[in-house]
Design a protein around this motif. Structure first.
Motif, PDB file in Angstrom:
ATOM      1  N   CYS A  66       3.330  -5.163   9.754  1.00 17.70           N
ATOM      2  CA  CYS A  66       3.607  -3.759  10.042  1.00 17.70           C
ATOM      3  C   CYS A  66       4.253  -3.028   8.872  1.00 17.70           C
ATOM      4  N   GLN A  67       4.567  -3.743   7.800  1.00 16.64           N
ATOM      5  CA  GLN A  67       5.111  -3.092   6.615  1.00 16.64           C
ATOM      6  C   GLN A  67       4.017  -2.664   5.644  1.00 16.64           C
ATOM      7  N   ASP A  68       2.803  -3.131   5.839  1.00 14.29           N
ATOM      8  CA  ASP A  68       1.683  -2.804   4.956  1.00 14.29           C
ATOM      9  C   ASP A  68       0.738  -1.876   5.709  1.00 14.29           C
ATOM     10  N   ARG A  69       0.722  -0.617   5.325  1.00 13.25           N
ATOM     11  CA  ARG A  69      -0.058   0.361   6.089  1.00 13.25           C
ATOM     12  C   ARG A  69      -1.562   0.146   5.963  1.00 13.25           C
ATOM     13  N   VAL A  70      -2.018  -0.506   4.906  1.00 10.33           N
ATOM     14  CA  VAL A  70      -3.445  -0.801   4.788  1.00 10.33           C
ATOM     15  C   VAL A  70      -3.837  -1.887   5.780  1.00 10.33           C
ATOM     16  N   ARG A  71      -3.093  -2.975   5.785  1.00  9.86           N
ATOM     17  CA  ARG A  71      -3.373  -4.064   6.735  1.00  9.86           C
ATOM     18  C   ARG A  71      -3.224  -3.571   8.176  1.00  9.86           C
ATOM     19  N   MET A  72      -2.207  -2.754   8.406  1.00  7.42           N
ATOM     20  CA  MET A  72      -1.974  -2.212   9.739  1.00  7.42           C
ATOM     21  C   MET A  72      -3.191  -1.429  10.227  1.00  7.42           C
ATOM     22  N   ALA A  73      -3.703  -0.538   9.383  1.00  7.73           N
ATOM     23  CA  ALA A  73      -4.847   0.283   9.770  1.00  7.73           C
ATOM     24  C   ALA A  73      -6.095  -0.573   9.964  1.00  7.73           C
ATOM     25  N   GLU A  74      -6.306  -1.553   9.091  1.00  4.62           N
ATOM     26  CA  GLU A  74      -7.482  -2.414   9.211  1.00  4.62           C
ATOM     27  C   GLU A  74      -7.465  -3.184  10.520  1.00  4.62           C
ATOM     28  N   LEU A  75      -6.314  -3.745  10.871  1.00  2.00           N
ATOM     29  CA  LEU A  75      -6.211  -4.499  12.118  1.00  2.00           C
ATOM     30  C   LEU A  75      -6.435  -3.584  13.317  1.00  2.00           C
ATOM     31  N   ARG A  92       2.495   2.855   0.659  1.00  2.00           N
ATOM     32  CA  ARG A  92       1.716   1.786   1.278  1.00  2.00           C
ATOM     33  C   ARG A  92       2.626   0.861   2.073  1.00  2.00           C
ATOM     34  N   HIS A  93       3.817   0.596   1.540  1.00  2.00           N
ATOM     35  CA  HIS A  93       4.737  -0.341   2.187  1.00  2.00           C
ATOM     36  C   HIS A  93       5.795   0.447   2.956  1.00  2.00           C
ATOM     37  N   SER A  94       5.731   0.336   4.271  1.00  2.00           N
ATOM     38  CA  SER A  94       6.614   1.066   5.155  1.00  2.00           C
ATOM     39  C   SER A  94       8.045   0.543   5.045  1.00  2.00           C
ATOM     40  N   ARG A  95       8.997   1.459   4.922  1.00  7.23           N
ATOM     41  CA  ARG A  95      10.414   1.109   4.844  1.00  7.23           C
ATOM     42  C   ARG A  95      11.220   2.382   5.094  1.00  7.23           C
ATOM     43  N   GLU A 148       3.093   2.777  -4.815  1.00  6.50           N
ATOM     44  CA  GLU A 148       1.791   2.434  -4.246  1.00  6.50           C
ATOM     45  C   GLU A 148       1.629   3.209  -2.944  1.00  6.50           C
ATOM     46  N   VAL A 149       0.519   3.933  -2.802  1.00  3.10           N
ATOM     47  CA  VAL A 149       0.376   4.845  -1.670  1.00  3.10           C
ATOM     48  C   VAL A 149      -0.949   4.648  -0.948  1.00  3.10           C
ATOM     49  N   VAL A 150      -1.009   5.245   0.234  1.00  2.00           N
ATOM     50  CA  VAL A 150      -2.255   5.382   0.984  1.00  2.00           C
ATOM     51  C   VAL A 150      -2.444   6.864   1.279  1.00  2.00           C
ATOM     52  N   THR A 151      -3.665   7.248   1.555  1.00  2.00           N
ATOM     53  CA  THR A 151      -3.940   8.619   1.986  1.00  2.00           C
ATOM     54  C   THR A 151      -4.564   8.598   3.374  1.00  2.00           C
TER      55      THR A 151
END
Length: 284
Positions: free
Chosen positions: A78-87, A119-122, A147-150
């Protein structure tokens, strides 16, 4: 029965209230700071801290046979927004489209407006709406190496629907969106009861992510539910019944582990509870 808290702030209102309830039930509650050491593991640990040191400790405790809520793996995901969205999207959940974009300074902007997030939630991470090149340059000055996501900007009411789940019990409120302008409106509104379908969606998130204590943020005002974030072990402040649900979860997990209850209703280890709801600080 021994219950451990892995927390930077054991005086957090929900943790403290849950600990008091556990003590009244005859449990011994131990506070372990994120970088601390543990002797004989307790039956169950509540993983509130999410630092690398806390996750490392949680993994070691799991290796030694302790139950950790939430697990180190689920918390880290849940700290990695890319992995979170993919799952989430792979499981059919209506999660906002999320694209890994590398360093903010090197971002090739999508069409304006859009949302950019760390990208890394905190705590105190980057969450911002970008309406044009000037706003992006402003963010790069402070966050260029991040490191970011859009995500696409989705118009809403200016509020987020906040749902918190503790052991299958859903709590809810509406909160001003981080993307809304600061117009003096109060940050939290109470009295919101989520529709049955929204509550069911929040419960489904826990099944997909393997979480027992978590938060789900939904865009308010959208025609269909849109999940914009999932948080492992949020604060759940000000929600009546949350401490009771958290204490009940710890007891249930410990009972399922099959250990005999023990303890005399006192805090032990690195922290202690000094009677009648007063925090006595870190022990020796």
């Amino acid at each position: 029965m021994r219950i451990g808290l892995i927390a930077r702030d054991p005086g957090h209102p929900v943790l403290a209230a849950a600990a008091e309830l556990l003590v009244r039930r005859g449990c011994e509650v131990e506070v372990v700071p994120p970088g601390g050491a543990v002797g004989e593991p307790a039956e169950v640990y509540l993983l509130k801290a999410r630092t690398p040191q806390a996750l490392s400790l949680a993994r070691e405790l799991e290796r030694r046979g302790a139950v950790v809520v939430n697990s180190a793996a689920a918390t880290e995901l849940c700290q990695d927004r890319v992995r979170m969205a993919e799952l989430a999207r792979g499981a059919g959940l209506p999660f906002a489209a999320t694209v890994a974009a590398g360093r903010l300074a090197e971002l090739a902007p999508p069409s304006h407006p859009f949302v950019v997030k760390s990208r890394h939630s905190r705590r105190h991470d980057l969450v911002a709406r970008v309406d044009g090149a000037a706003r992006l340059r402003e963010l790069v000055e402070h966050w260029g190496e991040e490191e970011v996501v859009t995500q696409p900007y989705l118009p809403g009411s200016g509020w987020d629907q906040k749902l918190w789940v503790v052991d299958g019990r859903v709590f809810a409120a509406r909160r001003r969106s981080e993307l809304s302008p600061d117009d003096g409106e109060p940050g939290m509104a109470g009295g919101w009861e989520p529709p049955a379908g929204t509550a069911a969606l929040a419960l489904r998130v826990g099944e997909v992510f393997g979480l027992d204590v978590y938060g789900v943020d939904l865009l308010d005002g959208a025609a269909e539910p849109v999940i914009v974030d999932v948080n492992a072990f949020p604060g759940v402040r000000g929600r009546p019944g949350a401490p009771e649900a958290l204490a009940g979860l710890a007891l249930r997990m410990a009972a399922e582990r099959g250990r005999v209850w023990a303890g005399r209703g006192r805090w032990a280890g690195r922290g202690r509870w000094a009677g009648r709801g007063r925090w006595a600080g870190w022990g020796r």
